[in-house]
Design a protein around this motif. Structure first.
Motif, PDB file in Angstrom:
ATOM      1  N   LYS A 259     -10.291   2.826   1.780  1.00 35.89           N
ATOM      2  CA  LYS A 259     -10.541   1.328   2.324  1.00 35.89           C
ATOM      3  C   LYS A 259     -11.017   0.553   1.175  1.00 35.89           C
ATOM      4  O   LYS A 259     -10.802  -0.715   1.193  1.00 35.89           O
ATOM      5  N   SER A 260     -11.844   1.043   0.004  1.00 38.45           N
ATOM      6  CA  SER A 260     -12.128   0.218  -1.000  1.00 38.45           C
ATOM      7  C   SER A 260     -10.943  -0.241  -1.900  1.00 38.45           C
ATOM      8  O   SER A 260     -10.560  -1.286  -2.217  1.00 38.45           O
ATOM      9  N   VAL A 261      -9.952   0.733  -1.886  1.00 40.91           N
ATOM     10  CA  VAL A 261      -8.617   0.183  -2.758  1.00 40.91           C
ATOM     11  C   VAL A 261      -8.036  -0.816  -1.691  1.00 40.91           C
ATOM     12  O   VAL A 261      -7.370  -1.805  -2.468  1.00 40.91           O
ATOM     13  N   ARG A 262      -7.675  -0.320  -0.670  1.00 41.64           N
ATOM     14  CA  ARG A 262      -7.184  -1.370   0.389  1.00 41.64           C
ATOM     15  C   ARG A 262      -7.700  -2.854   0.472  1.00 41.64           C
ATOM     16  O   ARG A 262      -7.242  -3.758   0.336  1.00 41.64           O
ATOM     17  N   GLY A 263      -9.036  -2.638   0.342  1.00 47.20           N
ATOM     18  CA  GLY A 263      -9.899  -4.079   0.108  1.00 47.20           C
ATOM     19  C   GLY A 263     -10.078  -4.771  -1.278  1.00 47.20           C
ATOM     20  O   GLY A 263     -10.659  -5.627  -1.379  1.00 47.20           O
ATOM     21  N   SER A 264      -9.175  -4.264  -1.977  1.00 54.24           N
ATOM     22  CA  SER A 264      -9.014  -4.796  -3.599  1.00 54.24           C
ATOM     23  C   SER A 264     -10.406  -4.878  -4.389  1.00 54.24           C
ATOM     24  O   SER A 264     -10.668  -5.815  -4.709  1.00 54.24           O
ATOM     25  N   ARG A 289      -4.034  11.991  -2.691  1.00 55.22           N
ATOM     26  CA  ARG A 289      -4.565  10.587  -1.414  1.00 55.22           C
ATOM     27  C   ARG A 289      -4.094   9.404  -2.466  1.00 55.22           C
ATOM     28  O   ARG A 289      -3.793   8.469  -1.976  1.00 55.22           O
ATOM     29  N   ILE A 290      -4.584   9.383  -3.690  1.00 57.32           N
ATOM     30  CA  ILE A 290      -4.170   8.005  -4.566  1.00 57.32           C
ATOM     31  C   ILE A 290      -2.817   7.848  -4.413  1.00 57.32           C
ATOM     32  O   ILE A 290      -2.617   6.498  -4.220  1.00 57.32           O
ATOM     33  N   THR A 291      -1.929   8.738  -4.573  1.00 61.97           N
ATOM     34  CA  THR A 291      -0.564   8.307  -4.499  1.00 61.97           C
ATOM     35  C   THR A 291      -0.179   7.777  -3.196  1.00 61.97           C
ATOM     36  O   THR A 291       0.581   6.929  -2.887  1.00 61.97           O
ATOM     37  N   ARG A 292      -0.671   8.364  -1.982  1.00 61.40           N
ATOM     38  CA  ARG A 292      -0.504   8.121  -0.750  1.00 61.40           C
ATOM     39  C   ARG A 292      -0.907   6.360  -0.502  1.00 61.40           C
ATOM     40  O   ARG A 292      -0.351   5.749   0.082  1.00 61.40           O
ATOM     41  N   MET A 293      -1.968   6.181  -1.180  1.00 63.94           N
ATOM     42  CA  MET A 293      -2.686   4.881  -0.861  1.00 63.94           C
ATOM     43  C   MET A 293      -1.649   3.878  -1.705  1.00 63.94           C
ATOM     44  O   MET A 293      -1.287   2.597  -1.059  1.00 63.94           O
ATOM     45  N   ALA A 294      -0.853   4.210  -2.791  1.00 61.95           N
ATOM     46  CA  ALA A 294       0.066   3.439  -3.454  1.00 61.95           C
ATOM     47  C   ALA A 294       1.415   3.264  -2.352  1.00 61.95           C
ATOM     48  O   ALA A 294       1.887   1.807  -2.242  1.00 61.95           O
ATOM     49  N   VAL A 295       1.615   4.374  -1.661  1.00 57.06           N
ATOM     50  CA  VAL A 295       2.863   4.214  -0.781  1.00 57.06           C
ATOM     51  C   VAL A 295       2.624   3.262   0.644  1.00 57.06           C
ATOM     52  O   VAL A 295       3.231   2.596   1.015  1.00 57.06           O
ATOM     53  N   GLU A 296       1.303   3.417   1.071  1.00 54.40           N
ATOM     54  CA  GLU A 296       0.717   3.068   2.206  1.00 54.40           C
ATOM     55  C   GLU A 296       0.688   1.671   2.213  1.00 54.40           C
ATOM     56  O   GLU A 296       0.962   0.691   3.083  1.00 54.40           O
ATOM     57  N   ASP A 297      -0.375   1.388   1.285  1.00 57.64           N
ATOM     58  CA  ASP A 297      -1.112   0.028   1.186  1.00 57.64           C
ATOM     59  C   ASP A 297      -0.520  -1.048   0.352  1.00 57.64           C
ATOM     60  O   ASP A 297      -1.068  -2.074   0.187  1.00 57.64           O
ATOM     61  N   ILE A 298       0.270  -0.602  -0.684  1.00 59.53           N
ATOM     62  CA  ILE A 298       0.914  -1.488  -1.812  1.00 59.53           C
ATOM     63  C   ILE A 298       2.387  -1.525  -1.809  1.00 59.53           C
ATOM     64  O   ILE A 298       2.878  -2.661  -1.748  1.00 59.53           O
ATOM     65  N   GLY A 299       2.896  -0.488  -1.635  1.00 62.08           N
ATOM     66  CA  GLY A 299       4.589  -0.247  -1.370  1.00 62.08           C
ATOM     67  C   GLY A 299       5.347  -1.115  -2.273  1.00 62.08           C
ATOM     68  O   GLY A 299       5.114  -1.018  -3.352  1.00 62.08           O
ATOM     69  N   ALA A 338      -3.953  -4.142  -7.163  1.00 61.60           N
ATOM     70  CA  ALA A 338      -2.322  -4.742  -7.085  1.00 61.60           C
ATOM     71  C   ALA A 338      -2.280  -5.578  -5.861  1.00 61.60           C
ATOM     72  O   ALA A 338      -3.046  -5.402  -4.908  1.00 61.60           O
ATOM     73  N   PRO A 339      -1.049  -6.167  -5.694  1.00 60.95           N
ATOM     74  CA  PRO A 339      -1.117  -7.000  -4.378  1.00 60.95           C
ATOM     75  C   PRO A 339      -0.666  -5.999  -3.432  1.00 60.95           C
ATOM     76  O   PRO A 339       0.002  -4.830  -3.555  1.00 60.95           O
ATOM     77  N   LYS A 340      -0.967  -6.252  -2.096  1.00 61.73           N
ATOM     78  CA  LYS A 340      -1.086  -5.168  -1.045  1.00 61.73           C
ATOM     79  C   LYS A 340      -0.108  -5.624   0.034  1.00 61.73           C
ATOM     80  O   LYS A 340       0.113  -6.957   0.269  1.00 61.73           O
ATOM     81  N   SER A 341       0.687  -4.459   0.448  1.00 58.62           N
ATOM     82  CA  SER A 341       1.704  -4.728   1.670  1.00 58.62           C
ATOM     83  C   SER A 341       1.710  -3.553   2.355  1.00 58.62           C
ATOM     84  O   SER A 341       1.993  -2.405   1.461  1.00 58.62           O
ATOM     85  N   VAL A 413       5.710  -9.273   2.879  1.00 61.26           N
ATOM     86  CA  VAL A 413       4.835 -10.157   3.111  1.00 61.26           C
ATOM     87  C   VAL A 413       5.191 -11.182   1.837  1.00 61.26           C
ATOM     88  O   VAL A 413       6.117 -10.782   0.886  1.00 61.26           O
ATOM     89  N   GLU A 414       4.209 -12.458   1.738  1.00 63.99           N
ATOM     90  CA  GLU A 414       4.370 -13.161   0.437  1.00 63.99           C
ATOM     91  C   GLU A 414       3.420 -12.809  -0.499  1.00 63.99           C
ATOM     92  O   GLU A 414       2.883 -13.813  -0.932  1.00 63.99           O
ATOM     93  N   ARG A 415       3.672 -11.835  -0.917  1.00 65.63           N
ATOM     94  CA  ARG A 415       2.580 -11.324  -2.060  1.00 65.63           C
ATOM     95  C   ARG A 415       3.498 -10.292  -3.066  1.00 65.63           C
ATOM     96  O   ARG A 415       4.284  -9.543  -2.557  1.00 65.63           O
ATOM     97  N   GLY A 416       3.215 -10.404  -4.461  1.00 65.23           N
ATOM     98  CA  GLY A 416       3.776  -9.849  -5.245  1.00 65.23           C
ATOM     99  C   GLY A 416       5.341  -9.737  -5.239  1.00 65.23           C
ATOM    100  O   GLY A 416       5.831 -10.757  -5.175  1.00 65.23           O
TER     101      GLY A 416
END
Length: 439
Positions: A259-264, A289-299, A338-341, A413-416
């Motif tokens: 959630k800290s990563v998701r919260g930038s 888990r870090i790789t999962r964050m990239a797939v789930e929250d940044i995409g 990173a921009p989140k999506s 989304v309108e990000r990144g």
């Protein structure tokens, strides 16, 4: 308030014997308990139960040394119940039968029993079921203590008959009150300056019993003047942080990290990452888990994020510990900024739902291959529009099953980088509408 402090205290050996400090400072009433105001405060659950004379079975959930045993003992005193304590680590079915039989006899003689079960989560499901009839007929009032999440570790039947109360680790201010109480009992002030005293409280890590053990050690030293923080650190080992790689701490911290990563927030992400490493977590688990964050929250808002995670993981495998953890830390900082999506993640879950709902609907025949004459006769491939031959390289044909309403699954989304993907998606939507108008 320490966890009535049955084990773990340091005892000075003197000719006359010596009670451990934790035992000497055992609270005599609930009013003397330090901390746990959410449980013992004026409007808190236990206070209301005692005031109404309707104490129910309870499960105390919290870390070690925060007062679970203490409160159970004092509850028995307040309600004039006979206090019986067992540990699930050392007790089995024969011991439980003896406890229940004694409680029945006691009940026949007009006295109830408060049965305190330490580490209740250690009992298996069948053993936990054994408490139920005795709870229901009033033979015992059960008070269980656990450091694990009761939702996962205790039977639903037990939980339905008991109220779960959460006990929290003691704050530094509450530990200071315990330290002052200890100094009054010892009739001397600890030989520590201000920073050293703060360091001592931090070493206890929210555990009252651990604090009393540390205080007994410090009080036994023969020193002139006051010790500073460095001198204290040289004489005392810092208590290891509480971390169970298979328990709540593990899941709580990985949740905090994610959630800290998701919260930038790169600072918070690196903090929880370090906490997990200090607790002995496997860096490979963190890399996954870090790789999962990239797939789930940044995409697709930053397609490079996933590649950076995989590269950091590979770097860790090549370097090993402790150097390889730095690569994982760098990936974490990148992800946090990173921009989140989660648009692709949401689209994937929506596609799975749609796939379940539509069952075994076949693709439309115009996009099926027809390698045989029979298949051509059945209409396979008939009317297929080759997109490369179409204007703008886009035919606008339907690729969903016939009769299925076209869903909207992917909404960038309108990000990144997804800004660009959204432009493309909107462009194709307009072309599809245009092609439809021409049909």
């Amino acid at each position: 308030m320490a966890d009535l402090f049955d084990t773990g205290a340091v005892t000075q050996v003197t000719p006359g014997g010596h009670r451990p400090l934790a035992d000497r400072l055992r609270p005599k009433s609930l009013a003397e308990v330090i901390g746990q105001q959410k449980v013992l405060g004026p409007e808190a659950p236990l206070t209301m139960m005692l005031a109404s004379g309707a104490l129910s079975s309870l499960v105390f959930w919290g870390p070690p040394g925060v007062g679970k045993t203490t409160i159970a003992r004092l509850l028995a005193d307040e309600t004039e119940l006979h206090f019986v304590q067992i540990s699930a680590i050392f007790s089995g079915v024969p011991e439980l039968r003896k406890v229940f039989e004694a409680a029945k006899i006691r009940r026949q003689n007009g006295q109830g029993t408060l049965l305190f079960v330490d580490e209740i989560h250690r009992f298996n499901k069948a053993q936990q079921d054994g408490f139920l009839p005795h709870m229901e007929d009033g033979t015992i009032l059960l008070v269980g203590a656990t450091t694990e999440n009761p939702s996962f570790e205790l039977n639903a039947a037990v939980l339905s008959r008991a109220q779960v109360l959460v006990l929290e680790r003691l704050s530094v201010a509450e530990l200071e009150l315990l330290a002052q109480r200890a100094e009054q009992e010892l009739d001397r002030t600890l030989p520590l300056d201000g920073p050293a005293r703060e360091a001592l409280l931090e070493m206890a890590d929210g555990d009252g019993r651990a604090l009393f053990n540390l205080i007994e050690q410090v009080a036994a030293w023969k020193v002139d003047g006051k010790l500073g923080k460095a001198a204290l650190g040289a004489r005392l080992m810092r208590r290891a942080a509480q971390y169970d790689k298979g328990g709540d701490a593990h899941y709580n911290m990985i949740s905090a990290l994610h959630k800290s990563v998701r919260g930038s927030d790169p600072d918070a992400a690196l903090y929880w990452f370090a906490r997990m490493l200090e607790g002995g977590e496997d860096p490979r688990y963190l890399a996954r888990r870090i790789t999962r964050m990239a797939v789930e929250d940044i995409g697709l808002a930053d397609p490079q994020a996933q590649a950076i995670c995989l590269q950091s993981w590979e770097t860790y495998e090549r370097l090993g510990s402790p150097e390889g953890e730095l690569a994982l830390a760098q990936a974490l900082a990148y992800l946090a900024l990173a921009p989140k999506s989660n648009a692709a993640y949401v689209a994937y879950k929506g596609a799975r739902r749609a796939a379940k709902e539509t069952g075994s609907e076949p693709p439309p025949k115009h996009i099926l291959n027809a390698p045989t004459a029979l298949m051509k006769e059945q209409g396979y491939g008939a009317g297929y529009a080759y997109d490369h031959d179409a204007e703008d390289g886009f035919s606008g044909q339907n690729y969903f099953p016939d009769g299925m309403k076209r869903p909207v699954l992917y909404a960038p989304v309108e990000r990144g980088y997804e800004r660009e993907l959204k432009k493309r998606l909107d462009y194709f939507a307009k072309l599809r509408e245009k092609r439809g108008d021409q049909d």
